[in-house]
Design an enzyme around this catalytic site. Structure first.
Site, PDB file in Angstrom:
ATOM      1  N   GLY A  94       0.814  -1.211   0.000  1.00 31.44           N
ATOM      2  CA  GLY A  94       0.000   0.000   0.000  1.00 31.44           C
ATOM      3  C   GLY A  94       0.847   1.261   0.000  1.00 31.44           C
ATOM      4  O   GLY A  94       0.504   2.250  -0.658  1.00 31.44           O
ATOM      5  N   THR A  95       1.955   1.236   0.722  1.00 24.54           N
ATOM      6  CA  THR A  95       2.795   2.439   0.811  1.00 24.54           C
ATOM      7  C   THR A  95       3.323   2.823  -0.561  1.00 24.54           C
ATOM      8  O   THR A  95       3.228   3.987  -0.982  1.00 24.54           O
ATOM      9  CB  THR A  95       3.966   2.181   1.799  1.00 24.54           C
ATOM     10  OG1 THR A  95       3.400   1.886   3.072  1.00 24.54           O
ATOM     11  CG2 THR A  95       4.893   3.374   1.896  1.00 24.54           C
ATOM     12  N   GLN A 203      -7.802  -0.378   3.843  1.00 26.01           N
ATOM     13  CA  GLN A 203      -8.546  -0.913   4.988  1.00 26.01           C
ATOM     14  C   GLN A 203      -9.969  -1.325   4.634  1.00 26.01           C
ATOM     15  O   GLN A 203     -10.648  -1.915   5.468  1.00 26.01           O
ATOM     16  CB  GLN A 203      -8.575   0.105   6.136  1.00 26.01           C
ATOM     17  CG  GLN A 203      -7.229   0.332   6.788  1.00 26.01           C
ATOM     18  CD  GLN A 203      -6.729  -0.868   7.607  1.00 26.01           C
ATOM     19  OE1 GLN A 203      -7.460  -1.808   7.885  1.00 26.01           O
ATOM     20  NE2 GLN A 203      -5.463  -0.818   7.992  1.00 26.01           N
ATOM     21  N   HIS A 225      -1.649  -7.749   2.690  1.00 22.76           N
ATOM     22  CA  HIS A 225      -1.505  -8.318   4.033  1.00 22.76           C
ATOM     23  C   HIS A 225      -2.629  -7.943   4.987  1.00 22.76           C
ATOM     24  O   HIS A 225      -2.669  -8.415   6.116  1.00 22.76           O
ATOM     25  CB  HIS A 225      -0.124  -8.018   4.620  1.00 22.76           C
ATOM     26  CG  HIS A 225       0.130  -6.610   5.049  1.00 22.76           C
ATOM     27  ND1 HIS A 225       0.047  -6.220   6.355  1.00 22.76           N
ATOM     28  CD2 HIS A 225       0.499  -5.515   4.359  1.00 22.76           C
ATOM     29  CE1 HIS A 225       0.369  -4.942   6.446  1.00 22.76           C
ATOM     30  NE2 HIS A 225       0.642  -4.482   5.244  1.00 22.76           N
ATOM     31  N   THR A 261      11.767  -6.848 -11.334  1.00 22.47           N
ATOM     32  CA  THR A 261      11.191  -8.192 -11.486  1.00 22.47           C
ATOM     33  C   THR A 261      10.000  -8.357 -10.544  1.00 22.47           C
ATOM     34  O   THR A 261      10.083  -8.004  -9.366  1.00 22.47           O
ATOM     35  CB  THR A 261      12.266  -9.261 -11.182  1.00 22.47           C
ATOM     36  OG1 THR A 261      13.367  -9.014 -12.051  1.00 22.47           O
ATOM     37  CG2 THR A 261      11.744 -10.673 -11.400  1.00 22.47           C
ATOM     38  N   CYS A 345       2.291   2.469  12.300  1.00 22.13           N
ATOM     39  CA  CYS A 345       3.410   3.290  11.847  1.00 22.13           C
ATOM     40  C   CYS A 345       3.951   4.216  12.924  1.00 22.13           C
ATOM     41  O   CYS A 345       5.063   4.659  12.854  1.00 22.13           O
ATOM     42  CB  CYS A 345       3.005   4.106  10.639  1.00 22.13           C
ATOM     43  SG  CYS A 345       2.450   3.041   9.349  1.00 22.13           S
TER      44      CYS A 345
HETATM   45  C1  LIG Z   1      -4.883   2.948   5.222  1.00 20.33           C
HETATM   46  C2  LIG Z   1      -3.540   2.363   4.925  1.00 20.33           C
HETATM   47  N1  LIG Z   1      -2.874   2.752   3.825  1.00 20.33           N
HETATM   48  C3  LIG Z   1      -1.684   2.265   3.502  1.00 20.33           C
HETATM   49  C4  LIG Z   1      -1.061   1.329   4.293  1.00 20.33           C
HETATM   50  C5  LIG Z   1       0.300   0.819   3.920  1.00 20.33           C
HETATM   51  O1  LIG Z   1       0.206  -0.482   3.362  1.00 20.33           O
HETATM   52  P1  LIG Z   1       1.502  -1.425   3.384  1.00 20.33           P
HETATM   53  O2  LIG Z   1       1.691  -1.899   4.777  1.00 20.33           O
HETATM   54  O3  LIG Z   1       1.126  -2.548   2.434  1.00 20.33           O
HETATM   55  O4  LIG Z   1       2.636  -0.635   2.870  1.00 20.33           O
HETATM   56  C6  LIG Z   1      -1.695   0.895   5.468  1.00 20.33           C
HETATM   57  C7  LIG Z   1      -1.034  -0.067   6.358  1.00 20.33           C
HETATM   58  O5  LIG Z   1      -1.227  -0.073   7.561  1.00 20.33           O
HETATM   59  C8  LIG Z   1      -2.971   1.425   5.794  1.00 20.33           C
HETATM   60  O6  LIG Z   1      -3.635   1.054   6.886  1.00 20.33           O
END
Ligand SMILES: Cc1ncc(COP(=O)(O)O)c(C=O)c1O
Length: 402
Positions: A94-95, A203, A225, A261, A345
């Site tokens: 997600g990041t 989420q 995940h 890759t 985080c």
């Molecule tokens: C709302 C939201 N966005 C983005 C992320 C980041 O995802 P990732 O852990 O796959 O980088 C999270 C992870 O906690 C999240 O809750």
């Protein structure tokens, strides 16, 4: 332990075993941070690592077969999100998907531009948006109500002709509050069709059906995940043909938009997680109701954060006056309940999060987030509520430090 002290050695070993036994039976209620990998996902990935090890860009049979596996998952995700296959870009989670959505769409600055980001976005959006300032994009925050949601009027007031990006997440990771994304997108589509709308659905995916067009998102981000899949894989899905520029150089993977890759076992595991965890929230809604009923009965002083009419079923954050989050979390963990103080985080830094600040939650309130998954049982929820009640009562009885 010295060999001579036999009884001491035995005592240490017994103590160690009971500690391990105690710690191996826990109630995991931190599913918004991450979920337990589903056993079918894990074994599917292990098989893929053994059998599907080739590079999907290789033109021999093994490479083509690895590529087919990646494309199958792309197709399945595209059909769930109601977009085209080439509009799904795999990322490392997600990041990265959020970073690609922001930096990959707003690159070379020609004139002063403007971006709007809600005050409760995940740090991967907030921090990346701040990087836009170097590209001559003015970034403005949209406040939220005390109930933790973005009022569409606040967006309307702030949209400017030069606004190029708007980011409002679907479900907040700390409070579970569902944002009025459709209402907001309806407005911008008619008034600022050039403005890209980014919806972080990390989420909500797996809990709420996601149709990218119905949501009105131009950029939608997901992570595996959070739905019993592996860490380190996610995707950016596009709601229209948006040009996404690569963030770094390398190969032509993902249509040249994300060189490197492909993480074949991760992508295959993502696909399997989507298959074994169909969208559904009824079980979670029951757990949530049960948990809140028990907490309200035993701890009337606890306050559930966020507007009750807008909360997604898998997350509930409780605030307690005068008990620091870390103290409560540690006490819960000693009793075998794993929860968190909000976003993973900044959880370890013990800060009052930007989400709590934005919702004007007073600093003396300790906040604990409980989050459920389809693997959470009713028995676990009952036990966790009982433990929470006894832990809060015992902490209240402790003499206060001067
Ligand atoms: C709302 C939201 N966005 C983005 C992320 C980041 O995802 P990732 O852990 O796959 O980088 C999270 C992870 O906690 C999240 O809750």
């Amino acid at each position: 332990v010295p060999a001579a002290s036999g009884s001491l050695q035995w005592a240490v070993v017994t103590c160690y075993i009971s500690e391990v036994q105690r710690r191996s039976s826990f109630i995991y209620l931190d599913n918004a941070a991450t979920t337990i990998v589903h056993h079918q996902v894990a074994s599917f990935m292990t098989d893929a690592m053994r059998e599907c090890f080739a590079n999907p860009s290789s033109r021999h049979g093994l490479g083509l077969s690895a590529d087919r596996r990646v494309q199958d998952v792309r197709r399945s995700l595209a059909s769930r999100l109601c977009c085209r296959e080439e509009q799904v870009i795999f990322t490392s989670g997600g990041t990265e998907a959020n970073a690609l959505a922001i930096l990959g769409t707003i690159s070379s600055a020609k004139k002063k531009r403007h971006a709007l980001v809600s005050a409760i976005e995940h740090p991967s959006i907030r921090a990346t948006a701040r990087m836009l300032e170097r590209l001559d994009v003015a970034v403005e925050e949209i406040p939220v109500t005390e109930g933790g949601w973005v009022a569409p009027e606040e967006v309307k007031h702030r949209l400017r002709p030069e606004t190029v990006l708007l980011a409002v997440m679907h479900v907040n990771n700390e409070t579970g509050v569902l944002q009025p994304v459709e209402e907001i997108s309806e407005y911008i589509k008619h008034t600022r069709p050039d403005c890209l709308f980014l919806v972080d659905a990390v989420q909500s995916f797996g809990h709420i059906p996601l149709d990218i067009h119905r949501l009105g998102a131009d950029l939608l981000t997901l992570s595996a995940h959070k739905i019993h899949g592996p860490k380190g894989v996610g995707c950016l899905a596009l709601g229209r043909d948006v040009h996404v520029a690569r963030l770094w150089g390398g190969g032509d993977q993902e249509g040249g938009r994300r060189p490197g890759t492909e993480n074949v076992p991760g992508i295959v595991g993502f696909g399997k997680a989507v298959e074994v965890c169909p969208v559904g929230a009824e079980h979670l809604a029951q757990l949530n109701r049960l948990f809140l009923e028990m907490v309200e009965e035993k701890l009337p002083q606890a306050r559930a954060l966020g507007d009750a009419t807008r909360r997604a079923p898998h997350i509930v954050s409780l605030a307690f006056a005068g008990i620091p989050s870390e103290v409560l979390l540690n006490a819960l963990e000693r009793e075998g309940v794993i929860a968190s103080s909000g976003s993973a985080c900044h959880g370890r830094r013990g800060l009052h999060s930007h989400v709590l600040e934005a919702m004007r939650v007073p600093r003396h309130m300790g906040v604990v987030r409980f989050s459920f998954s389809r693997m959470t049982s009713e028995g676990e929820v009952r036990e966790a509520a009982e433990i929470l009640a006894s832990v809060v009562v015992s902490l209240k009885d402790l003499p206060k430090r001067r």
